[in-house]
Design an enzyme around this catalytic site. Structure first.
Site, PDB file in Angstrom:
ATOM      1  N   ASP A  10      41.042  37.925  47.589  1.00 19.43           N
ATOM      2  CA  ASP A  10      41.599  37.942  46.248  1.00 19.43           C
ATOM      3  C   ASP A  10      42.651  36.817  46.223  1.00 19.43           C
ATOM      4  O   ASP A  10      43.064  36.321  47.282  1.00 19.43           O
ATOM      5  CB  ASP A  10      42.234  39.311  45.992  1.00 19.43           C
ATOM      6  CG  ASP A  10      43.003  39.349  44.683  1.00 19.43           C
ATOM      7  OD1 ASP A  10      42.467  38.895  43.667  1.00 19.43           O
ATOM      8  OD2 ASP A  10      44.157  39.836  44.686  1.00 19.43           O
ATOM      9  N   LEU A  11      43.061  36.407  45.057  1.00 18.95           N
ATOM     10  CA  LEU A  11      44.029  35.300  44.967  1.00 18.95           C
ATOM     11  C   LEU A  11      45.449  35.786  44.647  1.00 18.95           C
ATOM     12  O   LEU A  11      46.363  35.690  45.481  1.00 18.95           O
ATOM     13  CB  LEU A  11      43.562  34.305  43.896  1.00 18.95           C
ATOM     14  CG  LEU A  11      44.518  33.150  43.591  1.00 18.95           C
ATOM     15  CD1 LEU A  11      44.679  32.239  44.808  1.00 18.95           C
ATOM     16  CD2 LEU A  11      44.006  32.340  42.397  1.00 18.95           C
ATOM     17  N   LYS A  46      46.814  45.298  38.208  1.00 13.10           N
ATOM     18  CA  LYS A  46      46.516  44.277  39.219  1.00 13.10           C
ATOM     19  C   LYS A  46      45.011  44.216  39.440  1.00 13.10           C
ATOM     20  O   LYS A  46      44.373  45.265  39.631  1.00 13.10           O
ATOM     21  CB  LYS A  46      47.209  44.613  40.533  1.00 13.10           C
ATOM     22  CG  LYS A  46      48.669  44.227  40.570  1.00 13.10           C
ATOM     23  CD  LYS A  46      49.224  44.460  41.960  1.00 13.10           C
ATOM     24  CE  LYS A  46      50.726  44.262  41.980  1.00 13.10           C
ATOM     25  NZ  LYS A  46      51.301  44.788  43.238  1.00 13.10           N
TER      26      LYS A  46
HETATM   27  C1  G6P Z   1      43.770  38.892  38.403  1.00 16.31           C
HETATM   28  C2  G6P Z   1      45.199  39.408  38.348  1.00 16.31           C
HETATM   29  C3  G6P Z   1      45.477  40.107  37.048  1.00 16.31           C
HETATM   30  C4  G6P Z   1      45.074  39.218  35.872  1.00 16.31           C
HETATM   31  C5  G6P Z   1      43.586  38.896  35.973  1.00 16.31           C
HETATM   32  C6  G6P Z   1      43.101  37.971  34.863  1.00 16.31           C
HETATM   33  O1  G6P Z   1      42.924  39.957  38.614  1.00 16.31           O
HETATM   34  O2  G6P Z   1      45.428  40.299  39.439  1.00 16.31           O
HETATM   35  O3  G6P Z   1      46.854  40.382  37.000  1.00 16.31           O
HETATM   36  O4  G6P Z   1      45.347  39.852  34.656  1.00 16.31           O
HETATM   37  O5  G6P Z   1      43.366  38.225  37.211  1.00 16.31           O
HETATM   38  O6  G6P Z   1      43.743  36.745  34.978  1.00 16.31           O
HETATM   39  P1  G6P Z   1      43.679  35.577  33.916  1.00 16.31           P
HETATM   40  O7  G6P Z   1      44.418  34.445  34.596  1.00 16.31           O
HETATM   41  O8  G6P Z   1      42.223  35.258  33.721  1.00 16.31           O
HETATM   42  O9  G6P Z   1      44.325  36.055  32.686  1.00 16.31           O
HETATM   43 MG    MG Z   2      45.511  40.492  43.353  1.00 15.18          MG
END
Ligand code: G6P
Ligand code: MG
Length: 218
Positions: A10-11, A46
């Site tokens: 995951d990032l 998350k």
């Molecule tokens: C990840 C993060 C979330 C975030 C989602 C969408 O899963 O953990 O916190 O809302 O990505 O990210 P984005 O940058 O596409 O809005």
């Molecule tokens: Mg994460």
């Protein structure tokens, strides 16, 4: 010989601390519509995609929002988030992550990225690690978000591997659930009470190589 052949990361909250910036931006968005958004709400979100996260927040309001209003709010949150991550550089890679990448490369495991974020390609470029990944899932092309296994299975498929040949690394409950649903082994980074389902839980990324990957590799 280890039966594992890939590690899928995951990032946000694993490779870099952008999870905190998502939290800040969601909190500001929530407050702009009169909704209280705390750490417990954040733990629910998350790993969850942008529109699903917005729906979660708006469900706490007594107002009804039209699709057009929702689109504006989602855009607003993303602009706020993009401002927060503008200064990201290689210095923002969390401790122990580079060492984990180096070890994985030396062991000839595949390295994958399974982030739900549409901003992931930009973030890994800013961190200077885009070329580390043998495959990066395209969040926009994955039908079902975490906790569904789809994004982790997409990476395994790209590597020609089965779930049980892959380790996933996550900071989110939804992410750990996705890894387990994909038949993979999960390393959770963070709060043990949130990441209960993981096979190994580590308090922070410093421990990933010695207490996570090497342990599982045997
Ligand atoms: C990840 C993060 C979330 C975030 C989602 C969408 O899963 O953990 O916190 O809302 O990505 O990210 P984005 O940058 O596409 O809005
Ligand atoms: Mg994460």
């Amino acid at each position: 010989m280890s039966s594992f052949k890939a590690c899928i990361f995951d990032l946000d909250g694993v490779i870099t601390d952008t999870a905190h910036y998502h939290y800040l931006a969601w909190q500001r968005l929530a407050s702009s519509v009169g909704v209280v958004f705390d750490q417990a709400d954040n733990d629910q979100l998350k790993g969850v995609g942008r529109m699903e996260s917005l729906e979660y927040i708006l469900a706490k309001s007594d107002r009804v929002f039209s699709p057009a209003e929702k689109a504006v709010l989602a855009h607003q949150k993303n602009e706020d988030y993009k401002n927060l991550i503008r200064e990201i550089s290689p210095a923002n890679i969390l401790p122990g992550i580079r060492e984990a990448f180096d070890w994985l490369k030396a062991e000839r495991w595949k390295i994958g990225l399974a982030s739900a974020s549409r901003n992931a390609p930009q973030v890994i470029r800013s961190l200077g690690i885009a070329d580390v990944f043998d495959y990066t899932a395209d969040a926009g092309a994955i039908p079902n978000g975490k906790p569904a296994p789809d994004i982790f299975l997409d990476v395994a498929r790209a590597f020609g591997l089965k779930g049980d040949e892959c380790i996933g690394v996550e900071d989110a409950a939804a992410g750990v659930a996705a890894i387990k649903a994909a038949g993979m082994t999960a390393i959770g980074i963070g709060d043990a009470s949130v990441l209960r389902e993981a096979d190994i839980i580590l308090p922070q990324t410093d421990f990933l190589l010695e207490n996570g990957l090497k342990l599982l590799a045997g």
